[in-house]
Scaffold this active site. Sequence first.
Site, PDB file in Angstrom:
ATOM      1  N   GLY A  43       0.823  -1.202   0.000  1.00 28.98           N
ATOM      2  CA  GLY A  43       0.000   0.000   0.000  1.00 28.98           C
ATOM      3  C   GLY A  43       0.854   1.247   0.000  1.00 28.98           C
ATOM      4  N   GLY A  44       0.212   2.381   0.186  1.00 28.99           N
ATOM      5  CA  GLY A  44       0.907   3.649   0.129  1.00 28.99           C
ATOM      6  C   GLY A  44       1.837   3.883   1.297  1.00 28.99           C
TER       7      GLY A  44
ATOM      8  N   THR B 191       4.274  -2.378   3.413  1.00 30.83           N
ATOM      9  CA  THR B 191       4.116  -3.695   2.801  1.00 30.83           C
ATOM     10  C   THR B 191       3.684  -4.687   3.872  1.00 30.83           C
ATOM     11  OG1 THR B 191       5.862  -3.158   1.221  1.00 30.83           O
ATOM     12  CG2 THR B 191       5.268  -5.469   1.450  1.00 30.83           C
TER      13      THR B 191
ATOM     14  N   ASP C 162     -10.202   4.977   3.232  1.00 32.18           N
ATOM     15  CA  ASP C 162      -9.646   4.195   2.122  1.00 32.18           C
ATOM     16  C   ASP C 162     -10.463   2.924   1.919  1.00 32.18           C
ATOM     17  OD1 ASP C 162      -7.891   3.841   0.028  1.00 32.18           O
ATOM     18  OD2 ASP C 162      -6.378   2.821   1.222  1.00 32.18           O
TER      19      ASP C 162
END
Length: 662
Positions: free
Chosen positions: A337-338, A341, A452
């Site tokens: 993801g942003g 990991t 999100d």
Amino acid sequence: MNSRSLIHSYIICFSLLTTITFSSVDPKFEACKPKTCGNGQNISFPFYIQGKQEPFCGYPGFELTCAHNGFPILNLIDTQYTIHKIFYTNHTLRVSNPVFSESTTSSCISPTQNLTVGKYRFRLAANQKDMLLFYGCDLTSLPEGMQEHNIGCSAENETSSVVALYREDQDLSIASKNCKGRMVNTSVEDEKGGNIKEALRKGFVLDWNASNCSECTSSGGRCGFDTDPVTYAFRCYCPDRVHAARCDPKPKRLSKAGKLGVGLGVGLLSILIIGLLLLVYKRKHGGQFQTRNTYPNPTSNTDIESDSAYFGVPLFSYKELAEATSHFDHDKQIGDGGFGTVYYGKLRDQREVAVKHLYEHNYRRVEQFMNEVQILTRLRHRNLVSLYGCTSRHSRELLLVYEYIPNGTVACHLHGELAKPGLLPWSIRIKIAIETANALAYLHASEIIHRDVKTSNILLDNSFCVKVADFGLSRLFPNDVTHVSTAPQGTAGYVDPEYYQCYQLTNKSDVFSFGVVLIELISSKPAVDTNRLKDEINLSNLAIKKIQEKEFSELVDPDIGFDSDNEIKRMIVSVAELAFRCLQGDKELRPSMDEVLEVLRRIESGKDEPEHLEEADVHGSGVSSHSNVYPPLPTSPEKIPSSPITVTDSWESKSTTPSVSC
């Protein structure tokens, strides 16, 4: 102890050690001799037998046990599998589930777990076929043509049967609807037809990935793996020396006198070096040796944890989590993801976990870490992933430890690597929608915005129950304020357009994202697809267009019964209309998550009148929440802008942007 005694001790100990080292066979070479479970097949690197061979003789994650019948057993996360043959040259092995090997025509089939191979050491070979097993089937309610798929009675209920179907079989939805027991996915080797029960008994083939051992064995060595966190590397153990990269084809062996001479020579040289160091030390410290105990600063040692808990969450050391994830091996990566990991791991107490490793060079990682821990420690809900613990803020890396959810994400099942026609019937999809809405309603009641929401953040367990994950972008949101001003963050295709335009985050931003999730559930299409027409790249735009024009058949996945089952059609149309409301450009036109949850439950139950609604359990513990009924579906909705490929890109066209007062 004075300096003379200390030097004398070093002389004796080091001389003995070097003499032993050069005069004996490497014990690791002897320990890694191939062994068998009893069926005649030798087990060697990368595999090793627990209890018969040392862990350093195999590759991390390749440990085997022995069954009573002499066959080695491989543990694939959820289930143990019998190994029939290991093909070391091809890096493959044939395995089968003992449930099918041991069952006969007179015995019932015991329940088992889904086959979960994942992205670790093992992968299904290319010529394998996916198969679904349906337990608790009443054969009298199934079409006559499906009788041949009966592979035996169910051990959970001997009056019912177990039906096996390939994933591409057109009868999957029928079996899913009529079989009341569990559904399990497995695999068999594709032999172009044949007896299904025999195919299950024979099993399937796995590819495995580990360091190549051929160079070491061809040079006379035996392969192993040093799992020490400092070294952590492949090793070639040779008969006459330790940890060589490879053994010489014709090693030059020393005589006993030569070995002793080399050992003493090395020992004497080491003594001279030690003596010089002691002399320097004495001169520096005025001839006095330090005898009192000293302790390091907690912040100077990255593996020392200063507290036993952090915000009430258990602490893990970096070393323990590195061991659990095979030193954060790439093959154990299960998400990215942003902000970090995610890796699969197994703790020392055998718990399976997902370890989130926050990016080292992200300047916001400490803030992100604190935010996620603070939020997760407040949450307890059956549809939210649980936090097991974390590293301390003094650790060399910031790590979060979650429960491991084995059945992948909703995105994988809808349009990813696990997507197969008919595998995810409508009954499961509406269940996913309700449980996700329940989790989000609970978050909003807890004054938290997820920020999100997307199908890749909705995990599924083996019973297809929802676990909403990844609260890295969440924000505490007090109920006494209308919005929080913050730079837009999120995932392309899911970002609330009003949030993007006005920089105002509200709980209605989650509602918009959930609307995209609802459309994914009815269409099996991804949220962003650049292969679609320009104004349909974003699924939200495509959905609004098709729903407004009543072209549901062009939006809905044809494999979930829209054209063949009137009840399913009713529910899908109702869910599409609900998603339409969630996707409105103006947040004031969107329902709350409480209202979304109520309507989804009404759709599933078929009760159209508001007074028949179930009470919304937004807290996961029986707490009710009442809200108003929706206004009618708008006939000319305001268009929303198409999301950019990334949240920092410019909008495609101002003409499609709604007039929003920020």
